[in-house]
Design a protein around this motif. Structure first.
Motif, PDB file in Angstrom:
ATOM      1  N   ILE B  15       0.860  -1.189   0.000  1.00 54.41           N
ATOM      2  CA  ILE B  15       0.000   0.000   0.000  1.00 54.41           C
ATOM      3  C   ILE B  15       0.898   1.242   0.000  1.00 54.41           C
ATOM      4  O   ILE B  15       1.850   1.328   0.774  1.00 54.41           O
ATOM      5  N   ARG B  16       0.562   2.181  -0.881  1.00 51.24           N
ATOM      6  CA  ARG B  16       1.416   3.373  -1.003  1.00 51.24           C
ATOM      7  C   ARG B  16       0.552   4.538  -1.441  1.00 51.24           C
ATOM      8  O   ARG B  16      -0.325   4.393  -2.289  1.00 51.24           O
ATOM      9  N   GLU B  17       0.783   5.715  -0.841  1.00 47.36           N
ATOM     10  CA  GLU B  17       0.044   6.919  -1.234  1.00 47.36           C
ATOM     11  C   GLU B  17       0.867   7.759  -2.197  1.00 47.36           C
ATOM     12  O   GLU B  17       2.087   7.843  -2.062  1.00 47.36           O
ATOM     13  N   PHE B  18       0.176   8.389  -3.134  1.00 43.90           N
ATOM     14  CA  PHE B  18       0.829   9.275  -4.096  1.00 43.90           C
ATOM     15  C   PHE B  18       0.096  10.609  -4.117  1.00 43.90           C
ATOM     16  O   PHE B  18      -1.140  10.640  -4.075  1.00 43.90           O
ATOM     17  N   ASN B  19       0.867  11.685  -4.209  1.00 41.99           N
ATOM     18  CA  ASN B  19       0.282  13.026  -4.291  1.00 41.99           C
ATOM     19  C   ASN B  19      -0.075  13.342  -5.730  1.00 41.99           C
ATOM     20  O   ASN B  19       0.483  14.270  -6.319  1.00 41.99           O
ATOM     21  N   ALA B  20      -0.986  12.580  -6.278  1.00 52.54           N
ATOM     22  CA  ALA B  20      -1.364  12.771  -7.675  1.00 52.54           C
ATOM     23  C   ALA B  20      -2.726  12.127  -7.903  1.00 52.54           C
ATOM     24  O   ALA B  20      -3.088  11.175  -7.206  1.00 52.54           O
ATOM     25  N   PRO B  21      -3.469  12.651  -8.863  1.00 55.09           N
ATOM     26  CA  PRO B  21      -4.755  12.011  -9.184  1.00 55.09           C
ATOM     27  C   PRO B  21      -4.537  10.633  -9.810  1.00 55.09           C
ATOM     28  O   PRO B  21      -3.501  10.373 -10.425  1.00 55.09           O
ATOM     29  N   ARG B  22      -5.531   9.772  -9.642  1.00 56.33           N
ATOM     30  CA  ARG B  22      -5.334   8.403 -10.124  1.00 56.33           C
ATOM     31  C   ARG B  22      -5.273   8.314 -11.645  1.00 56.33           C
ATOM     32  O   ARG B  22      -4.715   7.361 -12.187  1.00 56.33           O
ATOM     33  N   ALA B  23      -5.846   9.319 -12.315  1.00 55.27           N
ATOM     34  CA  ALA B  23      -5.773   9.312 -13.786  1.00 55.27           C
ATOM     35  C   ALA B  23      -4.315   9.313 -14.241  1.00 55.27           C
ATOM     36  O   ALA B  23      -3.959   8.660 -15.229  1.00 55.27           O
TER      37      ALA B  23
END
Lengths: 104, 158
Positions: B15-23
């Motif tokens: 599991i990892r978070e990204f500072n970006a929209p999923r698109a």
């Protein structure tokens, strides 16, 4: 291998292993940070020793515990590799996403 | 990043978070030139040979180590990949018949996307060889990472 995982399942035992990374230690030295009795720590050390994760030697009147790194690596080496691979990939993905957001 | 793995269970969840929209994450996963820029550690050169993100579409890529030796992985997309989820099978070309299944979901809240990758193997041994088996890299981390490692084992062992 099951003994290794059972030994690692306990947070106190994992902390003891982390502590032993700094060097061999006596029961008293290991008991200090946990506000636990020495007999309680000795019980944990016995489990770790049976799992092969530590060895113990006698020095004068003290018993020193020593971290045995190899069984630990055998048990969790795959996880270290796995984590290294995905950490590297996702860090690069962060950079790429930054790039793409700058452009849009 | 969080890794969830249980002893004896042939499954790993990352599991990892990204500072970006999923698109954008979806693009990074489905456009060959973008994928080549991030997948795998920097010291391995990734060439995306084929990436056809549709139901039944094939993907195939080759990872080259520093000596120029290539490792080919390939598989199929199952169901049409969307910015919500990607389902694909994987096979290392040198181990035909040892297949694993990957489910990747992207969950976006307020511009932050949580990626969850669930990988299911036939057997624990396949899981343990997944990274090391494909690339002869050995164990790259040293014991100095034991602190982090034991933290992850909290999840590993529960």
């Amino acid at each position: 291998m099951n003994g290794v995982f059972a030994a690692l399942a306990d947070p106190t035992r994992r902390s003891i292993l982390t502590e032993l990374r700094r060097g061999d230690a006596t029961v008293a030295e290991l008991a200090a940070p946990f506000s636990m009795s020495q007999p309680a720590v000795s019980k944990h050390l016995k489990v770790l020793e049976q799992a092969g994760l530590i060895s113990r030697t006698r020095q004068a009147t003290a018993r020193l515990s020593h971290l045995e790194a190899r069984p630990l690596r055998e048990a969790v080496g795959w996880l270290m590799d796995y984590r290294a691979y995905w950490t590297a990939s996702f860090d690069r993905l962060d950079a790429l996403l930054d790039d793409l957001q700058d452009k849009s | 990043m969080k890794i969830i793995a249980e002893p004896g269970v042939p499954q790993v969840i990352v599991i990892r978070e990204f500072n970006a929209p999923r698109a954008l994450l979806f693009r990074a996963y489905t456009e060959p030139e973008l994928m080549a820029r991030w997948l795998g550690p920097a010291e391995l050169d990734l060439v995306v040979n084929q990436l056809d993100p549709r139901h039944g579409g094939r993907w195939r890529w080759t990872q080259y180590d520093a000596d120029g030796k290539g490792y080919v992985f390939h598989g199929l997309f199952h169901g049409t990949p969307t910015p919500e989820r990607i389902v694909q099978t994987y096979e290392f070309d040198q181990a035909p018949g040892t297949v694993y299944l990957n489910l990747i979901t992207f969950d976006e809240v307020d511009g932050v996307t949580t990626l969850r990758q669930t990988t299911v193997f036939f057997a624990v041994e396949d899981r343990d060889l997944y990274v090391a088996g494909g690339m002869d890299r050995g164990i790259v981390e040293s014991m100095q990472n034991l602190d982090d490692l034991v933290t992850e084992l909290a999840e590993e062992a529960q």
